[in-house]
Structure formats: structure tokens, C-alpha cells
Design a protein around this motif. Structure first.
Motif, PDB file in Angstrom:
ATOM      1  N   GLY A  44     -10.006   1.212 -46.185  1.00  0.00           N
ATOM      2  CA  GLY A  44      -9.575   1.991 -45.033  1.00  0.00           C
ATOM      3  C   GLY A  44      -8.224   1.601 -44.488  1.00  0.00           C
ATOM      4  N   ALA A  45      -7.303   1.172 -45.362  1.00  0.00           N
ATOM      5  CA  ALA A  45      -5.982   0.735 -44.913  1.00  0.00           C
ATOM      6  C   ALA A  45      -5.010   1.904 -44.839  1.00  0.00           C
ATOM      7  N   LEU A  46      -4.003   1.740 -43.985  1.00  0.00           N
ATOM      8  CA  LEU A  46      -2.874   2.662 -43.917  1.00  0.00           C
ATOM      9  C   LEU A  46      -1.765   2.075 -44.772  1.00  0.00           C
ATOM     10  N   ILE A  47      -1.388   2.780 -45.844  1.00  0.00           N
ATOM     11  CA  ILE A  47      -0.380   2.279 -46.776  1.00  0.00           C
ATOM     12  C   ILE A  47       0.942   2.985 -46.496  1.00  0.00           C
ATOM     13  N   LEU A  48       1.954   2.217 -46.117  1.00  0.00           N
ATOM     14  CA  LEU A  48       3.281   2.749 -45.801  1.00  0.00           C
ATOM     15  C   LEU A  48       4.206   2.452 -46.974  1.00  0.00           C
ATOM     16  N   SER A  49       4.678   3.482 -47.637  1.00  0.00           N
ATOM     17  CA  SER A  49       5.414   3.293 -48.883  1.00  0.00           C
ATOM     18  C   SER A  49       6.873   3.723 -48.773  1.00  0.00           C
ATOM     19  N   THR A  50       7.727   3.018 -49.499  1.00  0.00           N
ATOM     20  CA  THR A  50       9.087   3.499 -49.696  1.00  0.00           C
ATOM     21  C   THR A  50       9.014   4.765 -50.550  1.00  0.00           C
ATOM     22  N   HIS A  51      10.033   5.599 -50.445  1.00  0.00           N
ATOM     23  CA  HIS A  51      10.017   6.893 -51.149  1.00  0.00           C
ATOM     24  C   HIS A  51      11.311   7.008 -51.949  1.00  0.00           C
ATOM     25  N   VAL A  52      11.272   6.565 -53.203  1.00  0.00           N
ATOM     26  CA  VAL A  52      12.498   6.461 -53.990  1.00  0.00           C
ATOM     27  C   VAL A  52      12.677   7.602 -54.984  1.00  0.00           C
ATOM     28  N   SER A  53      11.602   8.351 -55.303  1.00  0.00           N
ATOM     29  CA  SER A  53      11.713   9.448 -56.258  1.00  0.00           C
ATOM     30  C   SER A  53      10.551  10.414 -56.076  1.00  0.00           C
ATOM     31  N   ARG A  54      10.631  11.544 -56.764  1.00  0.00           N
ATOM     32  CA  ARG A  54       9.554  12.533 -56.702  1.00  0.00           C
ATOM     33  C   ARG A  54       8.342  12.107 -57.527  1.00  0.00           C
ATOM     34  N   HIS A  55       8.478  11.020 -58.269  1.00  0.00           N
ATOM     35  CA  HIS A  55       7.348  10.491 -59.035  1.00  0.00           C
ATOM     36  C   HIS A  55       6.404   9.660 -58.173  1.00  0.00           C
ATOM     37  N   ASP A  56       6.848   9.257 -56.994  1.00  0.00           N
ATOM     38  CA  ASP A  56       6.118   8.261 -56.206  1.00  0.00           C
ATOM     39  C   ASP A  56       4.653   8.625 -55.977  1.00  0.00           C
ATOM     40  N   THR A 114      -5.371  16.251 -36.678  1.00  0.00           N
ATOM     41  CA  THR A 114      -4.985  15.513 -37.883  1.00  0.00           C
ATOM     42  C   THR A 114      -5.222  14.021 -37.716  1.00  0.00           C
ATOM     43  N   LEU A 115      -4.874  13.481 -36.557  1.00  0.00           N
ATOM     44  CA  LEU A 115      -5.106  12.058 -36.301  1.00  0.00           C
ATOM     45  C   LEU A 115      -6.597  11.734 -36.365  1.00  0.00           C
ATOM     46  N   GLY A 116      -7.415  12.632 -35.834  1.00  0.00           N
ATOM     47  CA  GLY A 116      -8.857  12.420 -35.907  1.00  0.00           C
ATOM     48  C   GLY A 116      -9.354  12.403 -37.342  1.00  0.00           C
ATOM     49  N   ILE A 117      -8.830  13.314 -38.175  1.00  0.00           N
ATOM     50  CA  ILE A 117      -9.223  13.365 -39.585  1.00  0.00           C
ATOM     51  C   ILE A 117      -8.800  12.094 -40.312  1.00  0.00           C
ATOM     52  N   ILE A 118      -7.560  11.659 -40.072  1.00  0.00           N
ATOM     53  CA  ILE A 118      -7.030  10.471 -40.744  1.00  0.00           C
ATOM     54  C   ILE A 118      -7.878   9.244 -40.429  1.00  0.00           C
ATOM     55  N   HIS A 119      -8.224   9.056 -39.181  1.00  0.00           N
ATOM     56  CA  HIS A 119      -8.996   7.867 -38.815  1.00  0.00           C
ATOM     57  C   HIS A 119     -10.447   7.974 -39.273  1.00  0.00           C
ATOM     58  N   LYS A 120     -10.973   9.161 -39.353  1.00  0.00           N
ATOM     59  CA  LYS A 120     -12.313   9.325 -39.906  1.00  0.00           C
ATOM     60  C   LYS A 120     -12.314   8.970 -41.385  1.00  0.00           C
ATOM     61  N   VAL A 121     -11.264   9.384 -42.097  1.00  0.00           N
ATOM     62  CA  VAL A 121     -11.128   9.056 -43.523  1.00  0.00           C
ATOM     63  C   VAL A 121     -11.074   7.547 -43.720  1.00  0.00           C
ATOM     64  N   MET A 122     -10.279   6.855 -42.894  1.00  0.00           N
ATOM     65  CA  MET A 122     -10.147   5.405 -43.033  1.00  0.00           C
ATOM     66  C   MET A 122     -11.434   4.687 -42.647  1.00  0.00           C
ATOM     67  N   GLU A 123     -12.132   5.203 -41.656  1.00  0.00           N
ATOM     68  CA  GLU A 123     -13.416   4.609 -41.279  1.00  0.00           C
ATOM     69  C   GLU A 123     -14.440   4.710 -42.408  1.00  0.00           C
ATOM     70  N   ASN A 124     -14.287   5.723 -43.246  1.00  0.00           N
ATOM     71  CA  ASN A 124     -15.180   5.896 -44.392  1.00  0.00           C
ATOM     72  C   ASN A 124     -14.742   5.087 -45.609  1.00  0.00           C
ATOM     73  N   GLY A 125     -13.667   4.294 -45.470  1.00  0.00           N
ATOM     74  CA  GLY A 125     -13.263   3.380 -46.530  1.00  0.00           C
ATOM     75  C   GLY A 125     -12.145   3.850 -47.427  1.00  0.00           C
TER      76      GLY A 125
END
Length: 224
Positions: A44-56, A114-125
Motif C-alpha cells: 500500500g505504498a505511494l511510489i513517486l517516480s522520476t519521468h524520463v521517457s514514455r517507456h517508464d 479520486t483521493l478516496g479511491i486512491i487511499h482505498k486502493v492503498m488500504e487494500n495493499g
């Protein structure tokens, strides 16, 4: 019904796409991922990624697929593009933005939902993948434009959200390109391009800070 389809047909399609995408990157890219085990310890982590290409997006989904369920966040228009309908729904992407022409009240309601959906998703693992810069970088460093508040909003909604930063090296236009000799048996000098992905835990981002200060700190973190 939607959950049933996601757990049956959706799971089959995700496996199928995983095989296709992973095969492609195995043939043309030599990808290593450091600290991937952290995802197993932090569901249930929030992953913050660099965005270097369209392949990411597809590359990260393929590399992390067997470790954690990854739910990417995407732009509203990208999500509702008929050209991308199938992959967006197979990976259960989450549209983060809304059209600027919408009334302010409607946009605010959309953000809250949207925030509610995101946190529900993370709460589910499941893990949420988000590119804080919002688009592929057009310069050497990650730049978060003023007003982009996705990360700030998510962490402000639930300050105890586990956060990780993911840095991609060797794939972007402004990054050094190195190749192995995978295709040398065909007389091709350049083989697969070396790409390194690294995950690290983040504990010091403070969503109580003003948005501009928060984004400046996040920008520095992505570029460190």
C-alpha cells in the motif's frame, strides 16, 4: 461484478500483458531494480517516480508486476482516450486530473472522489504509481510546475501514507546510454540498453508545508 471481472478476466489479461511487455524489455533493455524487496515489506505504498521517457509506465509495471500490484495514476484525457482504453482498464489506472472547462465545484468533487479511491486502493495493499512532474522531462532535471498538487493532496489526505521514491537512470534522452553485447551474434554492436531502477523509502516529506515549499523539497528529492 467489477471486482469479479478484475479478479478473473482482468488477472488473466494482466498476466498476458506482463509476458508480452516483459519479453520486449528483456530483448531490448537490460533492466536492474535495486531494493525491489522494499515493496514486499511496505504494502500500500505511494511510489513517486522520476519521468524520463514514455517507456517508464509500462517498464515499471512489468518490472514490479511480480512483487506488488501497481495502480498507475494518469491524466484524465489519457485515461479516456479510446486508443488506450484496453491497457488503462487492464492495469486499473486511476485518472487524477479533470478538464479545466469543468466548473470549480465539479473539479473539487472529482478530486475528493479520486483521493478516496486512491487511499482505498492503498488500504487494500496495492501500490500507487505517480509521476510528480506530470510529464516526461524535457530537460536534465525533474521540474514540478507550480500548481501541481497530486502528491501534496494524497499525503495531506492521509499523512501516515508510506512513501517511496523511484529513480530511473539510463533510459531518458538526457541520461547516459550504455549497451551490452546481447545482439553481437548478429553483428550488431549495440545490444540492450542498460537501465537502473532504484527504490528508496521516504520519511521526511511534510504535507503540512505550503504547496510551493513541499514541491520544492520533492523536486530536490527526485533529483538527488
Amino acid at each position: 461484478m467489477r471486482r469479479f471481472l478484475d479478479a478473473t478476466l482482468g488477472r488473466f489479461m494482466r498476466h498476458f500483458l506482463f509476458i508480452l511487455v516483459r519479453t520486449y524489455y528483456a530483448l531490448f533493455y537490460n533492466v536492474s531494480c535495486s531494493n525491489k524487496h522494499l515493496l514486499q515489506d511496505t504494502p500500500g505504498a505511494l511510489i513517486l517516480s522520476t519521468h524520463v521517457s514514455r517507456h517508464d509506465g509500462p517498464m515499471l509495471a512489468a518490472i514490479l508486476y511480480t512483487t506488488a500490484r501497481l495502480r498507475p495514476t494518469v491524466h484524465y484525457h489519457e485515461y479516456y482516450s479510446w486508443l488506450q482504453w484496453l491497457p488503462m482498464h487492464v492495469v486499473s489506472a486511476i485518472p487524477m486530473s479533470s478538464p479545466r472547462k469543468w466548473p470549480a465545484e465539479k473539479r473539487q468533487k472529482r478530486k475528493e472522489d479520486t483521493l478516496g479511491i486512491i487511499h482505498k486502493v492503498m488500504e487494500n495493499g496495492s501500490c500507487i504509481l505517480l509521476f510528480p512532474a506530470g510529464r516526461v522531462r524535457r530537460q536534465e532535471r525533474e521540474i514540478i510546475k507550480p500548481g501541481l498538487s497530486g502528491v501534496h493532496d494524497i499525503m495531506g489526505y492521509a499523512p501516515d501514507t508510506p512513501v517511496m521514491v523511484l529513480r530511473i537512470d539510463g533510459l531518458g534522452k538526457f541520461q547516459t546510454a550504455r549497451y551490452d553485447g546481447f545482439w553481437s551474434f548478429l553483428g550488431i554492436k549495440k545490444g540492450r540498453r542498460h537501465v537502473n531502477v532504484r527504490l528508496d523509502r521516504v520519511t521526511h516529506l511534510d504535507p503540512s508545508k505550503p504547496l510551493d515549499d513541499f514541491n520544492a523539497e520533492l523536486e530536490e528529492l527526485l533529483n538527488s
